[in-house]
Design an enzyme around this catalytic site. Structure first.
Site, PDB file in Angstrom:
ATOM      1  N   ASP A  45       0.829  -1.202   0.000  1.00  0.00           N
ATOM      2  CA  ASP A  45       0.000   0.000   0.000  1.00  0.00           C
ATOM      3  C   ASP A  45       0.867   1.257   0.000  1.00  0.00           C
ATOM      4  O   ASP A  45       1.744   1.419   0.846  1.00  0.00           O
ATOM      5  CB  ASP A  45      -0.897  -0.006   1.244  1.00  0.00           C
ATOM      6  CG  ASP A  45      -1.821   1.189   1.305  1.00  0.00           C
ATOM      7  OD1 ASP A  45      -2.989   1.052   0.887  1.00  0.00           O
ATOM      8  OD2 ASP A  45      -1.388   2.264   1.771  1.00  0.00           O
ATOM      9  N   TYR A  50       2.506  10.180  -0.245  1.00  0.00           N
ATOM     10  CA  TYR A  50       3.638   9.615   0.487  1.00  0.00           C
ATOM     11  C   TYR A  50       4.971   9.955  -0.184  1.00  0.00           C
ATOM     12  O   TYR A  50       6.024   9.852   0.438  1.00  0.00           O
ATOM     13  CB  TYR A  50       3.526   8.090   0.601  1.00  0.00           C
ATOM     14  CG  TYR A  50       2.338   7.561   1.359  1.00  0.00           C
ATOM     15  CD1 TYR A  50       1.468   8.403   2.066  1.00  0.00           C
ATOM     16  CD2 TYR A  50       2.067   6.194   1.373  1.00  0.00           C
ATOM     17  CE1 TYR A  50       0.374   7.894   2.738  1.00  0.00           C
ATOM     18  CE2 TYR A  50       0.973   5.683   2.059  1.00  0.00           C
ATOM     19  CZ  TYR A  50       0.124   6.534   2.725  1.00  0.00           C
ATOM     20  OH  TYR A  50      -0.961   6.025   3.394  1.00  0.00           O
ATOM     21  N   LYS A  75      -3.292   5.820  -3.999  1.00  0.00           N
ATOM     22  CA  LYS A  75      -4.420   6.699  -3.695  1.00  0.00           C
ATOM     23  C   LYS A  75      -4.250   8.044  -4.382  1.00  0.00           C
ATOM     24  O   LYS A  75      -3.117   8.533  -4.522  1.00  0.00           O
ATOM     25  CB  LYS A  75      -4.519   6.919  -2.174  1.00  0.00           C
ATOM     26  CG  LYS A  75      -4.423   5.652  -1.353  1.00  0.00           C
ATOM     27  CD  LYS A  75      -4.384   5.957   0.135  1.00  0.00           C
ATOM     28  CE  LYS A  75      -4.005   4.727   0.947  1.00  0.00           C
ATOM     29  NZ  LYS A  75      -2.570   4.426   0.893  1.00  0.00           N
ATOM     30  N   HIS A 108      -8.156   9.240  -1.381  1.00  0.00           N
ATOM     31  CA  HIS A 108      -7.431   9.264  -0.106  1.00  0.00           C
ATOM     32  C   HIS A 108      -8.239   9.898   1.030  1.00  0.00           C
ATOM     33  O   HIS A 108      -8.274   9.371   2.148  1.00  0.00           O
ATOM     34  CB  HIS A 108      -6.108   9.999  -0.277  1.00  0.00           C
ATOM     35  CG  HIS A 108      -5.060   9.590   0.702  1.00  0.00           C
ATOM     36  ND1 HIS A 108      -3.725   9.598   0.423  1.00  0.00           N
ATOM     37  CD2 HIS A 108      -5.153   9.144   1.984  1.00  0.00           C
ATOM     38  CE1 HIS A 108      -3.042   9.182   1.481  1.00  0.00           C
ATOM     39  NE2 HIS A 108      -3.893   8.910   2.438  1.00  0.00           N
TER      40      HIS A 108
END
Length: 271
Positions: A45, A50, A75, A108
């Site tokens: 994931d 990120y 996401k 998200h």
């Protein structure tokens, strides 16, 4: 031991134990995902925000595990909502991950253009570019709106869930709509290790607190996403299929619920 899988409402299967990469650098994500795949994880994931999709993609590419045996998730971030922007964001994610499809793509956080974003994800699924689509951090009213606007129910809702915040009302709603719950922050962002009750149970079972907590998630039927950059912990978190918690053990952990978040509330978050 083999990781269990969960059947989603679209018929696809997702490994119940995944590997999270939140707050990892590109280099950390590369090293950690390689280790996770080596130790038997098959569900990885990540997310655009990120900023480690390149590292994750390189690890998936360099691993001896076949791409088709890896369940890869990302996401769309808040500033890319809307139909056209979501499609562009998805294409950027595919390029960074060095793949031509995703196994699961999520919204998200809920924002004003949820329905337009969701329509784009429905189209991407129709095109076969993503196998399953879902959301993250959605409450009941967010889910009601996108389902009402499109008629399409998300396969997954990835939400904050742990012994202190058990989301019982959302879980009941999700069960009625056959939406699978994924737990992020399953170890309370490390705060679980300060719980004396969990220390007591871990000693009783001769297991780590992390293993006990992750096993609780598994037996509850949640998809769970622990993360670590420490190879020993990555391996240890994987070793939760050779023991079980008793009914009394499960109820013992259930009693830790305070209905208290550690992360932000989706209704008030501003980023």
């Amino acid at each position: 031991m083999k990781i269990n899988t969960v059947i989603l409402n679209d018929g696809n299967c997702i490994p119940q134990l995944g590997f999270g990469t939140f707050k990892m650098t590109e280099e950390q994500a590369y090293d950690s995902v390689l280790k996770a795949l080596e130790f038997g994880y098959r569900h990885i994931d990540t997310a655009a925000i990120y900023k480690n999709e390149i590292g994750v993609g390189k690890a998936v590419h360099d691993s001896p595990v076949r791409r088709e045996d890896i369940f890869l998730v990302s996401k769309v971030w808040n500033d890319r909502h809307g139909f056209d922007e979501t499609v562009k964001a998805f294409e950027e994610t595919l390029a960074k991950l060095q793949t031509d499809y995703l196994d699961l793509y999520l919204i998200h956080w809920p924002k004003e253009k949820n329905s337009e974003t969701w329509k784009a994800m429905i189209e991407l699924k129709k095109q076969g570019r993503v196998k399953s689509i879902g959301v993250s951090n959605f409450k009941k009213h967010h889910l009601d709106k996108i389902i009402e606007d499109t008629g399409v129910i998300p396969a997954v809702n990835q939400v904050e869930l742990h012994p202190q915040f058990q989301q019982e009302e959302l879980r009941e709603y999700s069960k009625k709509h056959s939406i699978c719950i994924e737990s992020w922050g399953p170890l309370m962002q490390g705060q679980i290790f300060g719980k004396s009750e969990m220390e007591e149970l871990a000693k009783k079972k001769n297991r780590t607190i992390a293993q006990i907590t992750l096993r609780w998630h598994i037996q509850k039927g949640f998809i769970v996403l622990p993360k670590s950059v420490n190879p020993e912990r990555i391996k240890s978190n994987r070793e939760i299929y050779d023991f079980e918690l008793s009914l009394s053990d499960m109820k013992f952990i259930d009693k830790l619920n305070l209905n208290k978040r550690i992360g932000p509330d989706p209704d008030t978050i501003t980023f």
